[in-house]
Design a protein around this motif. Structure first.
Motif, PDB file in Angstrom:
ATOM      1  N   PHE A 141       1.023  35.549 -14.118  1.00 39.96           N
ATOM      2  CA  PHE A 141       1.018  34.461 -15.092  1.00 39.96           C
ATOM      3  C   PHE A 141       0.509  33.167 -14.479  1.00 39.96           C
ATOM      4  O   PHE A 141      -0.344  32.479 -15.050  1.00 39.96           O
ATOM      5  CB  PHE A 141       2.429  34.262 -15.644  1.00 39.96           C
ATOM      6  N   LYS A 190      -2.019  30.866 -16.313  1.00 46.34           N
ATOM      7  CA  LYS A 190      -1.376  29.551 -16.298  1.00 46.34           C
ATOM      8  C   LYS A 190      -2.098  28.607 -17.261  1.00 46.34           C
ATOM      9  O   LYS A 190      -3.307  28.407 -17.156  1.00 46.34           O
ATOM     10  CB  LYS A 190      -1.402  28.961 -14.890  1.00 46.34           C
ATOM     11  N   ARG A 233      -1.905  23.805 -28.847  1.00 48.56           N
ATOM     12  CA  ARG A 233      -1.119  24.829 -28.160  1.00 48.56           C
ATOM     13  C   ARG A 233      -1.978  26.047 -27.867  1.00 48.56           C
ATOM     14  O   ARG A 233      -2.992  26.285 -28.524  1.00 48.56           O
ATOM     15  CB  ARG A 233       0.093  25.244 -29.005  1.00 48.56           C
ATOM     16  N   ARG A 248      -1.280  30.331 -26.942  1.00 46.59           N
ATOM     17  CA  ARG A 248      -0.282  31.400 -26.914  1.00 46.59           C
ATOM     18  C   ARG A 248      -0.724  32.430 -25.891  1.00 46.59           C
ATOM     19  O   ARG A 248      -1.719  33.135 -26.076  1.00 46.59           O
ATOM     20  CB  ARG A 248      -0.131  32.028 -28.296  1.00 46.59           C
ATOM     21  N   PHE A 300       3.034  35.941 -26.864  1.00 43.55           N
ATOM     22  CA  PHE A 300       4.405  35.552 -27.190  1.00 43.55           C
ATOM     23  C   PHE A 300       4.857  34.286 -26.466  1.00 43.55           C
ATOM     24  O   PHE A 300       5.880  33.704 -26.833  1.00 43.55           O
ATOM     25  CB  PHE A 300       5.384  36.695 -26.885  1.00 43.55           C
ATOM     26  N   LEU A 301       4.133  33.835 -25.446  1.00 42.90           N
ATOM     27  CA  LEU A 301       4.487  32.601 -24.742  1.00 42.90           C
ATOM     28  C   LEU A 301       3.611  31.463 -25.268  1.00 42.90           C
ATOM     29  O   LEU A 301       2.395  31.486 -25.113  1.00 42.90           O
ATOM     30  CB  LEU A 301       4.297  32.765 -23.233  1.00 42.90           C
ATOM     31  N   THR A 302       4.224  30.486 -25.906  1.00 42.45           N
ATOM     32  CA  THR A 302       3.495  29.361 -26.486  1.00 42.45           C
ATOM     33  C   THR A 302       3.669  28.127 -25.617  1.00 42.45           C
ATOM     34  O   THR A 302       4.794  27.773 -25.249  1.00 42.45           O
ATOM     35  CB  THR A 302       3.995  29.064 -27.913  1.00 42.45           C
ATOM     36  N   HIS A 303       2.543  27.488 -25.291  1.00 40.91           N
ATOM     37  CA  HIS A 303       2.574  26.280 -24.466  1.00 40.91           C
ATOM     38  C   HIS A 303       1.841  25.160 -25.201  1.00 40.91           C
ATOM     39  O   HIS A 303       0.757  25.371 -25.746  1.00 40.91           O
ATOM     40  CB  HIS A 303       1.917  26.526 -23.106  1.00 40.91           C
TER      41      HIS A 303
END
Length: 203
Positions: free
Chosen positions: A35, A40, A170, A172, A176-179
């Protein structure tokens, strides 16, 4: 006659739990390494390519013009960058003289999107303040020329404005990981008061 099956001992259960825990920790470490090295999240990069004033006029120490700015936004991520409604602010002598909404949109992974914004700026007075950035000579000395000259030609009175673009959105990662990401850029633009030509800009 078969022997009765013995239930697993407590030591066997503890050993199995330890092995399973070590395996899960190893998997988590591998996921984190992948990641933070590959997925990243990185903030998008805004580059200002050109600034123009298609129309410009000065009358009774009051100026009005049309402002055009051409920018490119690069998404360095391995996922789609979805940006919200963004804004462009135009300031003169620390006061806002123009404002524009940039509609929301999406930029594919690793792609660059070109944007052009153009809007009319309402008339505003040229400030008489010493800090108002109205002076003789260019605000930026580009190309190694001497101060007060632009490519060998004498530059008359000039004014300075500042443009600010702010963009948030944002990405994704792994579905499933939203930043949430945000980027901004500020540019100082020097303008010849005589004809509205752009003498230079620095971001």
């Amino acid at each position: 006659m078969s022997k009765p099956h013995r239930p697993p001992s407590g030591r066997t259960n503890i050993a199995s739990c330890i092995v399973a825990t070590i395996f899960l920790i190893f998997v988590v470490i591998i996921i984190l390494i992948v990641f933070f090295t590959v997925f990243k999240p990185k903030d998008p990069k805004i580059s200002v390519n050109s600034v123009q004033l298609p129309s410009f006029s000065v009358s009774n120490n009051t100026v009005n013009f049309t402002f055009s700015q051409y920018v490119s936004v690069k998404n360095p991520n391995r996922a789609v960058f979805s940006h919200y409604d963004s804004t462009l602010h135009l300031l003169y002598s620390s006061s806002q003289v123009g404002f524009l909404f940039i509609p929301a949109g999406k930029i594919d992974a690793g792609q660059t999107r070109n944007m052009a914004v153009t809007f009319s700026v309402d008339s505003f007075p040229l400030s008489a303040s010493p800090d108002a950035a109205v002076h003789v000579g260019p605000a930026f000395n580009e190309g190694g020329g001497q101060p007060g000259f632009n490519n060998g030609f004498r530059v008359g009175p000039s004014m300075e404005i500042e443009s600010r673009i702010q963009m948030a959105g944002r990405v994704r990662v792994l579905h499933f990981l939203t930043h949430h990401l945000e980027t901004k850029v500020r540019c100082r633009v020097a303008i010849a008061v005589t004809d509205g030509s752009v003498l230079g800009f620095h971001c």
